[in-house]
Write an enzyme that holds these catalytic residues in place. Structure first.
Site, PDB file in Angstrom:
ATOM      1  CE  LYS A  46      -4.428   1.026   0.140  1.00  0.00           C
ATOM      2  NZ  LYS A  46      -5.498   0.258  -0.512  1.00  0.00           N
TER       3      LYS A  46
HETATM    4  P1  NAD Z   1     -12.734   7.892  -3.664  1.00  0.00           P
HETATM    5  O1  NAD Z   1     -11.778   8.954  -3.325  1.00  0.00           O
HETATM    6  O2  NAD Z   1     -13.106   7.666  -5.089  1.00  0.00           O
HETATM    7  O3  NAD Z   1     -14.104   8.131  -2.868  1.00  0.00           O
HETATM    8  C1  NAD Z   1     -14.174   8.262  -1.487  1.00  0.00           C
HETATM    9  C2  NAD Z   1     -15.559   8.760  -1.128  1.00  0.00           C
HETATM   10  O4  NAD Z   1     -15.677   8.825   0.302  1.00  0.00           O
HETATM   11  C3  NAD Z   1     -15.857  10.165  -1.644  1.00  0.00           C
HETATM   12  O5  NAD Z   1     -17.209  10.248  -2.049  1.00  0.00           O
HETATM   13  C4  NAD Z   1     -15.615  11.038  -0.423  1.00  0.00           C
HETATM   14  O6  NAD Z   1     -16.352  12.264  -0.456  1.00  0.00           O
HETATM   15  C5  NAD Z   1     -16.124  10.126   0.678  1.00  0.00           C
HETATM   16  N1  NAD Z   1     -15.589  10.463   1.996  1.00  0.00           N
HETATM   17  C6  NAD Z   1     -14.331  10.847   2.329  1.00  0.00           C
HETATM   18  N2  NAD Z   1     -14.250  11.073   3.645  1.00  0.00           N
HETATM   19  C7  NAD Z   1     -15.466  10.797   4.153  1.00  0.00           C
HETATM   20  C8  NAD Z   1     -16.014  10.828   5.451  1.00  0.00           C
HETATM   21  N3  NAD Z   1     -15.268  11.186   6.487  1.00  0.00           N
HETATM   22  N4  NAD Z   1     -17.328  10.492   5.596  1.00  0.00           N
HETATM   23  C9  NAD Z   1     -18.066  10.115   4.543  1.00  0.00           C
HETATM   24  N5  NAD Z   1     -17.607  10.063   3.291  1.00  0.00           N
HETATM   25  C10 NAD Z   1     -16.329  10.411   3.106  1.00  0.00           C
HETATM   26  O7  NAD Z   1     -12.154   6.565  -2.999  1.00  0.00           O
HETATM   27  P2  NAD Z   1     -12.524   5.062  -3.356  1.00  0.00           P
HETATM   28  O8  NAD Z   1     -11.545   4.566  -4.353  1.00  0.00           O
HETATM   29  O9  NAD Z   1     -13.984   4.971  -3.639  1.00  0.00           O
HETATM   30  O10 NAD Z   1     -12.164   4.323  -1.988  1.00  0.00           O
HETATM   31  C11 NAD Z   1     -13.089   4.254  -0.911  1.00  0.00           C
HETATM   32  C12 NAD Z   1     -12.697   3.120   0.009  1.00  0.00           C
HETATM   33  O11 NAD Z   1     -12.662   1.900  -0.723  1.00  0.00           O
HETATM   34  C13 NAD Z   1     -11.320   3.225   0.667  1.00  0.00           C
HETATM   35  O12 NAD Z   1     -11.373   2.632   1.946  1.00  0.00           O
HETATM   36  C14 NAD Z   1     -10.444   2.386  -0.228  1.00  0.00           C
HETATM   37  O13 NAD Z   1      -9.283   1.904   0.441  1.00  0.00           O
HETATM   38  C15 NAD Z   1     -11.391   1.270  -0.564  1.00  0.00           C
HETATM   39  N6  NAD Z   1     -11.056   0.525  -1.771  1.00  0.00           N
HETATM   40  C16 NAD Z   1     -10.947   1.132  -2.976  1.00  0.00           C
HETATM   41  C17 NAD Z   1     -10.657   0.388  -4.109  1.00  0.00           C
HETATM   42  C18 NAD Z   1     -10.604   0.988  -5.483  1.00  0.00           C
HETATM   43  O14 NAD Z   1     -10.433   0.225  -6.463  1.00  0.00           O
HETATM   44  N7  NAD Z   1     -10.773   2.279  -5.656  1.00  0.00           N
HETATM   45  C19 NAD Z   1     -10.432  -0.996  -3.988  1.00  0.00           C
HETATM   46  C20 NAD Z   1     -10.567  -1.595  -2.738  1.00  0.00           C
HETATM   47  C21 NAD Z   1     -10.884  -0.819  -1.636  1.00  0.00           C
END
Ligand code: NAD
Length: 422
Positions: A111
């Site tokens: 990571k």
């Molecule tokens: P992203 O940046 O595209 O979206 C994150 C979302 O969460 C946004 O809508 C943001 O406004 C919201 N957010 C941020 N802080 C917040 C809070 N305190 N309360 C409520 N909402 C909040 O990120 P993502 O890629 O969608 O990732 C989200 C989660 O999924 C993370 O934990 C990430 O590690 C996990 N994840 C992502 C992927 C991927 O392929 N993108 C894969 C596995 C896991």
């Protein structure tokens, strides 16, 4: 950021290690193997100097942690977040190792994180920071070594900058150094939606297991980014009722079901899910977690379901789109309440699965069709869900522990076969 949903960031590495120890207690596993798996292989900390648009020099603390490459190259996203720190990045690297193993793809776990607030930075500043960070980690990444991908606040454009910088350093174009790239640069069809789609597919398996029909199923989603936004669309299109969505600024609630496309269009236009064409009432992120619903999918940050609010969760299924959204105390409370958990290393494994497809296509200079990717993704996730459920039933453990047992066991077998060098 809404303070009520500030991630509970108490000792993420401690939680990640504890999870492994709990899983190991159900397994026939030697103590030296556990001790090896509890530590990371390499932790790189960098101070990234960036000239800002106003001429000032800013220094950003950044990390790349490589937990394990026993089953294949290290793999894991890079996040840009003001609170990204070594402890969190290390815990997320460990989770990646088990996740790759749960879906049985030949990757390890890593990571990355840069401590910055991307919302306050220009595109030019983000590009300079990304390129310098890439240069700093270039000795330890590469298509056969460690393959970054998007995570919170990083996207295909950031991956394109990483790929370009790495390629310039190597003297030839190296698409396989990152996944989640734009299609024009060797990205894969289906990668953008893979994680959200995986949340949807694994939740459908859970719903089918519990006898909950998808039509009219009430779904609540925290976070409307790559994971939450895409998952919401899949639920909506399948006939479920997405009754609440949110982002860092707050949420919107409509018990009749939101027009998810309108919510996402609003998010695109105004960077916020609450706006003129969205029919629904405002709701805080904390209230959203406690809504009456069949499915609650936390898809933002870690540590949002805690000992303080878990008893008030009314969902029948919690599908962890985010990494680590449930603290161990909350996990126990939810289990006592009979909430069915689809744990992060299963629920959000669609992303790493299609990242693997992208990498395979890059290494072989091949292009797979969207149908092929979609079929392979759902085959892998449905099979993984079935394997985890079978362990949960056989060993009478939670779905989280079952997923950890499956993942840790596959990595432990690889370690025993490879042994310790020299
Ligand atoms: P992203 O940046 O595209 O979206 C994150 C979302 O969460 C946004 O809508 C943001 O406004 C919201 N957010 C941020 N802080 C917040 C809070 N305190 N309360 C409520 N909402 C909040 O990120 P993502 O890629 O969608 O990732 C989200 C989660 O999924 C993370 O934990 C990430 O590690 C996990 N994840 C992502 C992927 C991927 O392929 N993108 C894969 C596995 C896991």
């Amino acid at each position: 950021m809404n303070s009520t949903v500030q991630a509970n960031r108490e000792n993420p590495t401690g939680i990640a290690r504890k999870q492994v120890e709990i899983a190991a207690a159900y397994m026939d596993i030697e103590s030296w193997v556990v001790r090896r798996l509890l530590v990371t292989n390499r932790e790189v900390t960098i101070n990234v100097p960036v000239k800002m648009d106003d001429g000032e020099l800013k220094i950003f603390r950044a990390y790349r942690v490589q937990h394990c490459d026993l089953r294949g190259p290290y793999k894991g996203g890079i996040r840009y977040h003001p609170e990204a720190d070594l402890d969190e990045v290390r815990a997320l690297a460990m989770l990646m190792t088990w996740k790759s193993a749960v879906v049985n793809i030949p990757f390890g776990g890593a990571k990355g994180g840069v401590q910055c607030d991307p919302k306050t930075m220009s595109q030019a500043e983000l590009e300079r920071m990304t390129r310098r960070f890439t240069w700093e980690i270039s000795p330890v990444i590469g298509p056969e070594r460690d393959i970054p991908a998007p995570d919170v606040s990083t996207n295909p454009q950031v991956m394109a900058w990483i790929m370009d910088t790495y390629s310039i350093l190597k003297g030839n174009t190296v698409p396989g150094v990152v996944t989640g790239k734009p299609l024009e640069l060797g990205g894969s069809l289906g990668r953008f939606e893979a994680t959200g789609k995986g949340v949807f597919l694994t939740t459908l398996e859970a719903a089918a297991h519990l006898g909950i029909p998808v039509q009219g199923m009430r779904v609540v989603i925290q976070g409307s980014g790559n994971v939450g936004g895409v998952a919401a669309l899949f639920f909506h299109r399948a006939g479920a009722k997405v009754i609440a969505m949110s982002d860092s600024k707050g949420g919107v609630y409509n018990p009749q079901g939101l027009d998810v496309e309108a919510v996402l269009a609003c998010k695109d236009q105004y960077a916020c899910v609450i706006g003129p064409r969205v029919e629904g009432e405002d709701i805080t992120n904390a209230e959203l977690l406690e809504l009456e619903c069949e499915v609650l999918a936390p898809c933002a940050l870690s540590g949002v379901l805690t000992a303080q609010n878990a008893a008030r969760v009314k969902a029948r299924i919690v599908a962890e789109g985010a990494n680590g959204p449930t603290t161990p105390e909350a996990d126990d409370i939810l289990a006592d309440k009979g909430v069915f958990m689809v744990p992060d290393i299963l629920a959000n494994a669609g992303g790493v699965t299609v990242s693997y497809f992208e990498w395979v296509q890059n290494l072989q200079n091949l292009l797979w069709s969207e149908q092929e990717i979609s079929k392979r993704l759902s085959d892998i996730l449905i099979s993984a869900f079935g394997q985890v459920l079978a362990i949960a039933q056989d060993k009478k453990v939670s779905m989280r522990n079952a997923a950890l047992i499956l993942g840790v066991d596959r990595v432990a077998r690889a370690l025993k076969l490879r042994g310790i060098y020299p």
